[in-house]
Enzyme design. Structure first.
Site, PDB file in Angstrom:
ATOM      1  N   GLY A  76       0.703  -1.322   0.060  1.00 33.22           N
ATOM      2  CA  GLY A  76      -0.037  -0.010  -0.076  1.00 33.22           C
ATOM      3  C   GLY A  76       0.829   1.198  -0.043  1.00 33.22           C
ATOM      4  O   GLY A  76       0.539   2.303  -0.626  1.00 33.22           O
TER       5      GLY A  76
ATOM      6  N   CYS B 271       2.271   1.877  12.731  1.00 34.55           N
ATOM      7  CA  CYS B 271       3.195   2.588  12.206  1.00 34.55           C
ATOM      8  C   CYS B 271       3.603   3.728  13.045  1.00 34.55           C
ATOM      9  O   CYS B 271       4.458   4.791  12.885  1.00 34.55           O
ATOM     10  CB  CYS B 271       2.887   3.183  10.666  1.00 34.55           C
ATOM     11  SG  CYS B 271       2.314   1.821   9.705  1.00 34.55           S
TER      12      CYS B 271
ATOM     13  N   ASN C 294      -7.770   3.721   8.925  1.00 36.06           N
ATOM     14  CA  ASN C 294      -7.025   2.451   9.846  1.00 36.06           C
ATOM     15  C   ASN C 294      -7.319   2.558  11.248  1.00 36.06           C
ATOM     16  O   ASN C 294      -7.180   1.573  11.973  1.00 36.06           O
ATOM     17  CB  ASN C 294      -5.679   2.424   9.342  1.00 36.06           C
ATOM     18  CG  ASN C 294      -4.817   3.496   9.434  1.00 36.06           C
ATOM     19  OD1 ASN C 294      -5.174   4.483   8.795  1.00 36.06           O
ATOM     20  ND2 ASN C 294      -3.746   3.716  10.182  1.00 36.06           N
TER      21      ASN C 294
ATOM     22  N   SER D 291      -3.916  -2.957  -0.706  1.00 34.73           N
ATOM     23  CA  SER D 291      -2.798  -3.842  -0.117  1.00 34.73           C
ATOM     24  C   SER D 291      -3.305  -5.299   0.264  1.00 34.73           C
ATOM     25  O   SER D 291      -4.135  -5.483   0.850  1.00 34.73           O
ATOM     26  CB  SER D 291      -2.167  -3.234   1.056  1.00 34.73           C
ATOM     27  OG  SER D 291      -1.354  -3.962   1.873  1.00 34.73           O
ATOM     28  N   GLY D 292      -2.599  -6.359  -0.084  1.00 32.56           N
ATOM     29  CA  GLY D 292      -2.800  -7.734   0.314  1.00 32.56           C
ATOM     30  C   GLY D 292      -2.663  -8.190   1.668  1.00 32.56           C
ATOM     31  O   GLY D 292      -3.585  -8.830   2.323  1.00 32.56           O
ATOM     32  N   HIS D 293      -2.034  -7.560   2.606  1.00 33.69           N
ATOM     33  CA  HIS D 293      -1.803  -8.213   3.829  1.00 33.69           C
ATOM     34  C   HIS D 293      -3.065  -7.943   4.672  1.00 33.69           C
ATOM     35  O   HIS D 293      -3.118  -8.247   5.827  1.00 33.69           O
ATOM     36  CB  HIS D 293      -0.312  -8.023   4.368  1.00 33.69           C
ATOM     37  CG  HIS D 293       0.064  -6.769   4.873  1.00 33.69           C
ATOM     38  ND1 HIS D 293      -0.154  -6.294   6.206  1.00 33.69           N
ATOM     39  CD2 HIS D 293       0.138  -5.242   4.393  1.00 33.69           C
ATOM     40  CE1 HIS D 293       0.162  -4.983   6.279  1.00 33.69           C
ATOM     41  NE2 HIS D 293       0.450  -4.449   5.221  1.00 33.69           N
TER      42      HIS D 293
ATOM     43  N   GLN E 291      -7.909   0.120   3.756  1.00 28.04           N
ATOM     44  CA  GLN E 291      -8.555  -0.324   4.948  1.00 28.04           C
ATOM     45  C   GLN E 291      -9.890  -0.690   4.186  1.00 28.04           C
ATOM     46  O   GLN E 291     -10.989  -1.442   5.151  1.00 28.04           O
ATOM     47  CB  GLN E 291      -8.695   0.379   5.955  1.00 28.04           C
ATOM     48  CG  GLN E 291      -7.164   0.477   6.897  1.00 28.04           C
ATOM     49  CD  GLN E 291      -6.873  -0.715   7.620  1.00 28.04           C
ATOM     50  OE1 GLN E 291      -7.911  -1.544   7.904  1.00 28.04           O
ATOM     51  NE2 GLN E 291      -5.593  -0.990   7.777  1.00 28.04           N
TER      52      GLN E 291
ATOM     53  N   THR F 154      10.724  -7.739 -11.826  1.00 28.42           N
ATOM     54  CA  THR F 154      10.064  -9.069 -12.195  1.00 28.42           C
ATOM     55  C   THR F 154       8.911  -9.269 -11.211  1.00 28.42           C
ATOM     56  O   THR F 154       8.925  -9.127 -10.152  1.00 28.42           O
ATOM     57  CB  THR F 154      11.171 -10.155 -11.993  1.00 28.42           C
ATOM     58  OG1 THR F 154      12.177  -9.718 -12.862  1.00 28.42           O
ATOM     59  CG2 THR F 154      10.612 -11.686 -12.307  1.00 28.42           C
TER      60      THR F 154
HETATM   61  N1  PLP Z   1      -2.819   2.944   4.050  1.00 27.80           N
HETATM   62  C1  PLP Z   1      -3.577   2.370   5.255  1.00 27.80           C
HETATM   63  C2  PLP Z   1      -4.896   3.163   5.579  1.00 27.80           C
HETATM   64  C3  PLP Z   1      -2.996   1.551   5.920  1.00 27.80           C
HETATM   65  O1  PLP Z   1      -3.705   1.325   7.209  1.00 27.80           O
HETATM   66  C4  PLP Z   1      -1.756   0.832   5.651  1.00 27.80           C
HETATM   67  C5  PLP Z   1      -1.162  -0.042   6.476  1.00 27.80           C
HETATM   68  O2  PLP Z   1      -1.352   0.041   7.555  1.00 27.80           O
HETATM   69  C6  PLP Z   1      -1.127   1.566   4.466  1.00 27.80           C
HETATM   70  C7  PLP Z   1      -1.868   2.543   3.988  1.00 27.80           C
HETATM   71  C8  PLP Z   1       0.314   1.129   4.174  1.00 27.80           C
HETATM   72  O3  PLP Z   1       0.050  -0.254   3.546  1.00 27.80           O
HETATM   73  P1  PLP Z   1       1.403  -1.350   3.610  1.00 27.80           P
HETATM   74  O4  PLP Z   1       1.644  -1.602   5.001  1.00 27.80           O
HETATM   75  O5  PLP Z   1       0.897  -2.400   2.427  1.00 27.80           O
HETATM   76  O6  PLP Z   1       2.458  -0.744   3.134  1.00 27.80           O
END
Ligand code: PLP
Length: 377
Positions: free
Chosen positions: A70, A324, A150, A200-202, A180, A238
């Protein structure tokens, strides 16, 4: 296994995604650019996986580009939009509650001469479309507004804001960070009207290290990275075929039962908030969250970090805010204008479709015991 209630930070990879990744890593491991059959099969699988992710997002496969995460998608969208608007001007609009993956690249542009308007939010974490209307200027090139926050789970009025922006000028690009929101709230990029959208995948039970970017058909953009010609020259490198296969598998599992999953998470969230209110004297609900998977509470006078550690000692994982922002009060909760004692005691609780009412009750029980065994400050 701990009781894991921090699914906005990351999620457990689902078995289908893990199996898909293993298969591609051990059998279909060819480089999609290679001309022999192993490579050509990998290229074909890549396009099938792209179609699966695009179907889950509700866009055309040609509009979807794989990224590493993301953060990369947000950075790319912002850079692409300012380059797209370089002749128009140097004004950017965003919000005070964005993720740092949006705030930081915009701050860097500010250092390079861009002017930034950061829309404030109300006590519930929502921004006002009227504030956005008032902020638009002749030299505005980009509006970047997240879909679901988030930390609060607040759903921003992106569709309405996008309409206001496009009525003012179709040349202003609209980006939304939907990391999110994807599969948690129903939307398609076309319904929102956005030009650029990041996932974002995770966050949806695929592995870390894979994301995707929606770029509206017909929009001419520039790449963030320079290199080989992968992803139609827009995202060289790749292709991480195993992670892409896992993302596609997670999308297929989830999108098939998205409505059911939303209802389950909403029910577990409501039951958890009810238990917390009943078992923890003094607990305040900071945000019930519009999205089904996120809510936030506070125990004023009990520092979040201490609560997170004490809960971890009992095998329960929750967060003191965005993963973060280790140690610092979150800029998002600060933006809600909470009193200091409430701000310092915030906990974010976030669910997956696998979360249970019993797990929520265990959290409430543990937090109630911590509250009665320790003195607040
Ligand atoms: N944007 C939001 C709203 C998120 O919650 C997050 C991850 O916590 C991100 C961006 C960043 O994504 P990634 O962890 O895949 O870099």
């Amino acid at each position: 296994m701990p009781i894991y209630l921090d699914n906005a930070a990351t999620t457990q990879v689902c078995p289908e995604a893990a199996r898909a990744a293993l298969e591609v890593m051990t059998e279909g491991f060819g480089n999609p650019s290679a001309r022999y059959p192993l490579g050509q099969r990998a290229a074909q699988r890549l396009e099938e996986d792209r179609a699966a992710v695009a179907a889950a997002l509700g866009c055309r496969p040609e509009e979807l580009f794989f990224t590493s995460c993301g953060t990369e998608g947000d950075n790319w969208a912002i850079q692409a939009a300012v380059r797209h608007g370089r002749r128009r001007g140097k004004h950017i609009i965003t919000t005070v509650v964005e993720h740092s993956a949006v705030l930081e690249p915009i701050k860097a542009l500010e250092g390079q001469g861009y002017t930034v308007t950061r829309l404030k939010c109300d006590r519930t974490g929502h921004v006002s479309p009227e504030d956005l209307r008032a902020a638009l200027r002749e030299d505005t090139v980009l509006v970047s507004m997240m879909l679901v926050n988030n930390e609060t789970g607040a759903l921003q009025p992106v569709q309405e804001c996008c309409r206001i922006v496009k009525e003012y000028s179709p040349d202003i690009l609209f980006h939304t960070d939907a990391v999110q929101a994807f599969l948690k709230v129903p939307f398609t990029p076309a319904e929102l009207g956005v030009d650029l959208l990041t996932i974002s995948g995770h966050k949806i039970h695929a592995p870390k290290g894979i994301g995707a970017q929606y770029i509206r058909a017909g929009l001419k953009t520039e790449p963030l990275l320079r290199g080989g010609g992968q992803e139609k020259n827009l995202r060289p490198g790749t292709e991480p075929t195993a992670q892409i296969a896992a993302l596609a598998a997670a999308c297929q599992v989830w999108s098939g039962k998205a409505a059911e999953n939303r209802a389950r998470m909403e029910a577990v969230k409501e039951a958890t908030l009810h238990e917390l209110t009943a078992k923890v004297p003094g607990l305040e609900i900071v945000s019930r969250g519009d999205a089904p998977h996120v809510c936030a509470v506070s125990l004023p006078g009990y520092p979040s970090e201490m609560l997170v550690r004490a809960l971890a000692d009992q095998g329960i994982c929750v967060s003191s805010g965005s993963a973060c922002h280790k140690g610092k009060p979150s800029h998002v909760f600060a933006a809600l204008g909470l009193p200091k004692r409430t701000l310092m005691g915030v906990l974010r609780i976030s669910f997956s479709p696998e979360s249970t009412v019993a797990e929520g009750a265990a959290l409430a029980q543990a937090l109630g015991e911590i509250r009665s065994s320790r003195m607040g400050i």
